[in-house]
Design a protein around this motif. Structure first.
Motif, PDB file in Angstrom:
ATOM      1  N   LEU A  56       5.599  -3.427  -9.188  1.00 30.79           N
ATOM      2  CA  LEU A  56       4.861  -3.623 -10.358  1.00 30.79           C
ATOM      3  C   LEU A  56       3.809  -4.796 -10.147  1.00 30.79           C
ATOM      4  CD1 LEU A  56       7.316  -3.037 -13.263  1.00 30.79           C
ATOM      5  CD2 LEU A  56       5.489  -1.621 -12.539  1.00 30.79           C
ATOM      6  N   ASN A  57       4.431  -5.913  -9.295  1.00 31.23           N
ATOM      7  CA  ASN A  57       3.683  -6.922  -8.794  1.00 31.23           C
ATOM      8  C   ASN A  57       2.442  -6.369  -8.085  1.00 31.23           C
ATOM      9  OD1 ASN A  57       2.601  -9.762  -8.515  1.00 31.23           O
ATOM     10  ND2 ASN A  57       3.740  -9.642  -6.686  1.00 31.23           N
ATOM     11  N   TRP A  58       2.686  -5.861  -7.168  1.00 35.65           N
ATOM     12  CA  TRP A  58       1.512  -5.010  -6.272  1.00 35.65           C
ATOM     13  C   TRP A  58       0.491  -4.274  -6.949  1.00 35.65           C
ATOM     14  CZ3 TRP A  58       5.340  -2.313  -2.294  1.00 35.65           C
ATOM     15  CH2 TRP A  58       5.898  -3.294  -1.737  1.00 35.65           C
ATOM     16  N   VAL A  59       0.925  -3.341  -8.152  1.00 34.71           N
ATOM     17  CA  VAL A  59       0.244  -2.590  -8.844  1.00 34.71           C
ATOM     18  C   VAL A  59      -0.721  -3.564  -9.678  1.00 34.71           C
ATOM     19  CG1 VAL A  59      -0.040  -0.917 -10.825  1.00 34.71           C
ATOM     20  CG2 VAL A  59       1.787  -0.708  -8.881  1.00 34.71           C
ATOM     21  N   TYR A  60      -0.445  -4.733 -10.311  1.00 35.08           N
ATOM     22  CA  TYR A  60      -0.859  -5.613 -11.227  1.00 35.08           C
ATOM     23  C   TYR A  60      -1.965  -6.456 -10.132  1.00 35.08           C
ATOM     24  CZ  TYR A  60      -2.017  -9.936 -13.866  1.00 35.08           C
ATOM     25  OH  TYR A  60      -2.625 -10.902 -14.425  1.00 35.08           O
ATOM     26  N   TRP A  68     -10.143  -5.090  -3.495  1.00 37.60           N
ATOM     27  CA  TRP A  68      -9.004  -4.414  -3.512  1.00 37.60           C
ATOM     28  C   TRP A  68      -8.557  -4.655  -2.211  1.00 37.60           C
ATOM     29  CZ3 TRP A  68      -7.416  -0.092  -0.688  1.00 37.60           C
ATOM     30  CH2 TRP A  68      -6.048   0.686  -0.949  1.00 37.60           C
ATOM     31  N   GLY A  69      -9.354  -4.347  -0.859  1.00 35.17           N
ATOM     32  CA  GLY A  69      -8.748  -4.645   0.536  1.00 35.17           C
ATOM     33  C   GLY A  69      -7.968  -5.670   0.836  1.00 35.17           C
ATOM     34  N   SER A  70      -8.201  -6.950   0.026  1.00 37.05           N
ATOM     35  CA  SER A  70      -7.644  -8.157   0.571  1.00 37.05           C
ATOM     36  C   SER A  70      -6.147  -8.198   0.387  1.00 37.05           C
ATOM     37  CB  SER A  70      -8.283  -9.223  -0.458  1.00 37.05           C
ATOM     38  OG  SER A  70      -7.980  -9.035  -1.890  1.00 37.05           O
ATOM     39  N   TYR A  71      -5.488  -7.320  -0.549  1.00 32.32           N
ATOM     40  CA  TYR A  71      -4.120  -7.209  -0.498  1.00 32.32           C
ATOM     41  C   TYR A  71      -3.633  -5.964  -0.110  1.00 32.32           C
ATOM     42  CZ  TYR A  71       0.479  -8.114  -2.711  1.00 32.32           C
ATOM     43  OH  TYR A  71       1.846  -8.364  -2.477  1.00 32.32           O
ATOM     44  N   TRP A  72      -3.947  -5.324   0.992  1.00 32.81           N
ATOM     45  CA  TRP A  72      -3.667  -4.366   1.337  1.00 32.81           C
ATOM     46  C   TRP A  72      -2.854  -4.488   2.721  1.00 32.81           C
ATOM     47  CZ3 TRP A  72      -1.891   0.385   0.833  1.00 32.81           C
ATOM     48  CH2 TRP A  72      -1.480   1.227   1.682  1.00 32.81           C
ATOM     49  N   ASP A  73      -1.363  -4.362   3.027  1.00 30.19           N
ATOM     50  CA  ASP A  73      -0.833  -4.565   4.190  1.00 30.19           C
ATOM     51  C   ASP A  73       0.095  -3.591   4.299  1.00 30.19           C
ATOM     52  OD1 ASP A  73       0.410  -5.687   6.175  1.00 30.19           O
ATOM     53  OD2 ASP A  73       1.423  -7.326   5.320  1.00 30.19           O
ATOM     54  N   PRO A  74      -0.125  -2.388   5.220  1.00 31.86           N
ATOM     55  CA  PRO A  74       0.616  -1.287   5.227  1.00 31.86           C
ATOM     56  C   PRO A  74       2.021  -1.340   5.614  1.00 31.86           C
ATOM     57  CG  PRO A  74      -1.308  -1.133   6.514  1.00 31.86           C
ATOM     58  CD  PRO A  74      -1.290  -2.406   6.091  1.00 31.86           C
ATOM     59  N   ILE A  75       2.586  -2.382   6.348  1.00 31.52           N
ATOM     60  CA  ILE A  75       3.920  -2.646   6.701  1.00 31.52           C
ATOM     61  C   ILE A  75       4.666  -2.954   5.266  1.00 31.52           C
ATOM     62  CG2 ILE A  75       5.505  -4.124   8.105  1.00 31.52           C
ATOM     63  CD1 ILE A  75       3.243  -4.186  10.062  1.00 31.52           C
ATOM     64  N   VAL A  76       4.156  -3.867   4.741  1.00 30.69           N
ATOM     65  CA  VAL A  76       4.736  -4.195   3.523  1.00 30.69           C
ATOM     66  C   VAL A  76       4.849  -3.364   2.527  1.00 30.69           C
ATOM     67  CG1 VAL A  76       4.870  -6.241   1.790  1.00 30.69           C
ATOM     68  CG2 VAL A  76       4.251  -6.717   4.007  1.00 30.69           C
ATOM     69  N   TRP A  77       3.722  -2.366   2.368  1.00 37.64           N
ATOM     70  CA  TRP A  77       3.757  -1.513   1.321  1.00 37.64           C
ATOM     71  C   TRP A  77       4.792  -0.430   1.454  1.00 37.64           C
ATOM     72  CZ3 TRP A  77       0.810  -0.926  -3.383  1.00 37.64           C
ATOM     73  CH2 TRP A  77      -0.037  -1.932  -3.704  1.00 37.64           C
ATOM     74  N   VAL A  78       4.585   0.055   2.636  1.00 35.50           N
ATOM     75  CA  VAL A  78       5.466   1.296   3.001  1.00 35.50           C
ATOM     76  C   VAL A  78       7.200   0.927   2.962  1.00 35.50           C
ATOM     77  CG1 VAL A  78       6.192   2.848   4.975  1.00 35.50           C
ATOM     78  CG2 VAL A  78       3.765   2.425   4.401  1.00 35.50           C
ATOM     79  N   SER A  79       7.339   0.042   3.405  1.00 36.28           N
ATOM     80  CA  SER A  79       8.784  -0.712   3.376  1.00 36.28           C
ATOM     81  C   SER A  79       9.201  -1.081   2.210  1.00 36.28           C
ATOM     82  CB  SER A  79       8.765  -2.072   4.253  1.00 36.28           C
ATOM     83  OG  SER A  79       8.499  -1.799   5.618  1.00 36.28           O
ATOM     84  N   GLY A  80       8.165  -1.506   1.176  1.00 38.74           N
ATOM     85  CA  GLY A  80       8.704  -1.740  -0.154  1.00 38.74           C
ATOM     86  C   GLY A  80       8.931  -0.431  -0.879  1.00 38.74           C
ATOM     87  N   VAL A  81       8.066   0.416  -0.662  1.00 41.26           N
ATOM     88  CA  VAL A  81       8.111   1.844  -1.431  1.00 41.26           C
ATOM     89  C   VAL A  81       9.421   2.403  -0.825  1.00 41.26           C
ATOM     90  CG1 VAL A  81       7.127   4.104  -1.538  1.00 41.26           C
ATOM     91  CG2 VAL A  81       5.820   1.980  -1.954  1.00 41.26           C
ATOM     92  N   VAL A  82       9.813   2.502   0.409  1.00 41.01           N
ATOM     93  CA  VAL A  82      10.841   3.263   0.843  1.00 41.01           C
ATOM     94  C   VAL A  82      12.264   2.293   0.340  1.00 41.01           C
ATOM     95  CG1 VAL A  82      12.347   3.409   3.012  1.00 41.01           C
ATOM     96  CG2 VAL A  82       9.906   3.941   3.130  1.00 41.01           C
ATOM     97  N   GLN A  83      12.143   0.831   0.407  1.00 36.98           N
ATOM     98  CA  GLN A  83      13.335   0.406  -0.309  1.00 36.98           C
ATOM     99  C   GLN A  83      13.537   0.743  -1.879  1.00 36.98           C
ATOM    100  OE1 GLN A  83      13.082  -3.803   0.378  1.00 36.98           O
ATOM    101  NE2 GLN A  83      15.238  -4.037  -0.062  1.00 36.98           N
TER     102      GLN A  83
END
Length: 94
Positions: A56-60, A68-83
């Motif tokens: 929810l913090n990411w979405v906010y 928008w692109g300043s907070y895009w980190d695919p490693i963190v996003w993919v791992s967070g969604v999987v978890q």
């Protein structure tokens, strides 16, 4: 150093799998009453809640940041969604 950091992020995403597997086995075992200890269940619920609030913090942050692109980190996003999806399985039993 970057490889170690990425590995730790991926490991964090799947480190809960053994605990979730044992909880699922205990919950499905009718010989033991089919329930898990309260402390264990509450601990896993707290971890899952933490991860859900993190998403929810990411979405906010995406909604409120100018670039928008300043907070895009695919490693963190993919791992967070999987978890978070792994914790959804636990929430079903909780």
């Amino acid at each position: 150093f970057e490889i170690s950091w990425a590995f730790s992020i991926y490991l964090e995403a799947v480190a809960i799998l053994p605990q979730l597997h044992m909880l699922t086995r205990i919950a499905n075992n009718t010989a033991e009453g089919g329930s898990v200890e309260n402390l264990t269940a509450h601990y896993i619920f707290a971890l899952g809640s933490y991860r859900a609030l993190y998403v929810l913090n990411w979405v906010y942050r995406l909604a409120t940041q100018k670039h928008w692109g300043s907070y895009w980190d695919p490693i963190v996003w993919v791992s967070g969604v999987v978890q978070t999806l792994l914790y959804c399985d636990f929430f079903y039993y909780y």
